[in-house]
Design an enzyme around this catalytic site. Structure first.
Site, PDB file in Angstrom:
ATOM      1  N   CYS A 172       0.855  -1.188   0.000  1.00 47.56           N
ATOM      2  CA  CYS A 172       0.000   0.000   0.000  1.00 47.56           C
ATOM      3  C   CYS A 172       0.890   1.235   0.000  1.00 47.56           C
ATOM      4  CB  CYS A 172      -0.904  -0.011   1.230  1.00 47.56           C
ATOM      5  SG  CYS A 172      -1.919   1.478   1.402  1.00 47.56           S
TER       6      CYS A 172
ATOM      7  N   CYS B   8      -5.388   1.117   6.386  1.00 47.37           N
ATOM      8  CA  CYS B   8      -5.538   2.579   6.330  1.00 47.37           C
ATOM      9  C   CYS B   8      -6.742   3.048   5.517  1.00 47.37           C
ATOM     10  CB  CYS B   8      -4.266   3.209   5.775  1.00 47.37           C
ATOM     11  SG  CYS B   8      -4.014   2.922   3.996  1.00 47.37           S
TER      12      CYS B   8
ATOM     13  N   CYS C 298       0.358   3.190   3.653  1.00 49.12           N
ATOM     14  CA  CYS C 298       0.794   2.682   4.957  1.00 49.12           C
ATOM     15  C   CYS C 298       1.802   1.547   4.866  1.00 49.12           C
ATOM     16  CB  CYS C 298      -0.410   2.240   5.774  1.00 49.12           C
ATOM     17  SG  CYS C 298      -1.266   0.785   5.105  1.00 49.12           S
TER      18      CYS C 298
ATOM     19  N   CYS D   4      -8.876  -5.584  -9.733  1.00 47.82           N
ATOM     20  CA  CYS D   4      -8.470  -4.548 -10.685  1.00 47.82           C
ATOM     21  C   CYS D   4      -8.006  -3.333  -9.879  1.00 47.82           C
ATOM     22  CB  CYS D   4      -9.652  -4.200 -11.588  1.00 47.82           C
ATOM     23  SG  CYS D   4      -9.258  -3.063 -12.926  1.00 47.82           S
TER      24      CYS D   4
ATOM     25  N   CYS E 164      -7.473  -0.971   1.364  1.00 44.60           N
ATOM     26  CA  CYS E 164      -6.462  -1.459   2.295  1.00 44.60           C
ATOM     27  C   CYS E 164      -7.134  -1.653   3.648  1.00 44.60           C
ATOM     28  CB  CYS E 164      -5.313  -0.460   2.402  1.00 44.60           C
ATOM     29  SG  CYS E 164      -4.103  -0.869   3.681  1.00 44.60           S
TER      30      CYS E 164
END
Length: 214
Positions: free
Chosen positions: A130, A182, A133, A202, A179
């Site tokens: 990510c 976060c 984070c 996707c 995510c």
């Protein structure tokens, strides 16, 4: 006799003209109201009820409808000594922390144009994290060429991503991918992926950061 036949033909012609034309729809077939009959046209109420049914159908198929960080993701973040990004950073802090494109995608739920992202055609071995984070999200071994112009994966890493219902496009319910730590918007997941999961995650390149393996 001739007059009766003429009257019957006229009535049939009027009935045929009164039938409403079929309207195209992007709703799932199961969510559509029954086809109109006896000259009754589609009404706004019918479409409104259909939309509600579509939302219910999509919600039941999503793995989670909550927008808050998952307990698993938060537990993992705490174990790694990471802060609770979803509550500790303000919107202005996210703006300063991210690039313009990263902020637009992850915090404002934007979508980058197809075939323009950094990783749409990348085949480099590694782990995709990510960008907000640093949570590991996807392994390169699960990446495949979907032909869509966006990075596509058939499986995330553990419980590091979560899903929720997305009704931002009217009559087209989708499943948003975020995510789990976060709440960063990553993309959407569809049921047209390869084996073994049949899923196609996707994902926007701007929401990812590739860490190459040695």
């Amino acid at each position: 006799m001739a007059m009766r036949q003429y009257a019957a033909a006229t009535a049939a012609s009027s009935s045929f003209r009164a039938r409403p034309r079929a309207r195209p729809s992007c709703l799932p077939a199961a969510a559509l109201p029954l086809a109109p009959c006896c000259g009754v046209a589609w009404s706004r109420a019918s479409y409104r009820r259909a939309s509600v049914r579509a939302m219910g159908a999509a919600s039941s198929s999503s793995s989670s409808s909550s927008s808050s960080p998952s307990p698993q993701g938060q537990a993992q973040a705490q174990a790694q000594g990471k802060p609770n990004y979803s509550t500790s950073l303000t919107d202005e802090e996210w703006r300063k922390r991210l690039t313009k494109d990263q902020y637009y995608i992850t915090r404002q739920k934007g979508t980058e144009r197809a075939f323009t992202g950094e990783y749409w055609n990348t085949k480099t071995p590694g782990i995709y994290h990510c960008v907000c984070c640093d949570t590991p999200l996807f392994e390169s071994s699960t990446k495949f060429d979907s032909g869509t112009g966006w990075p596509s994966y058939y499986q995330p890493i553990g419980d590091n991503v979560k899903c929720k219902l997305d009704m931002s496009i009217i009559f087209m319910p989708r499943t948003e991918v975020l995510c789990a730590v976060c709440d960063a918007h990553l993309g959407h997941v569809f049921d047209d992926g390869p084996r073994p999961t049949g899923k196609r995650y996707c994902i926007n390149s701007a929401s990812l950061k590739l860490k190459k393996t040695q």
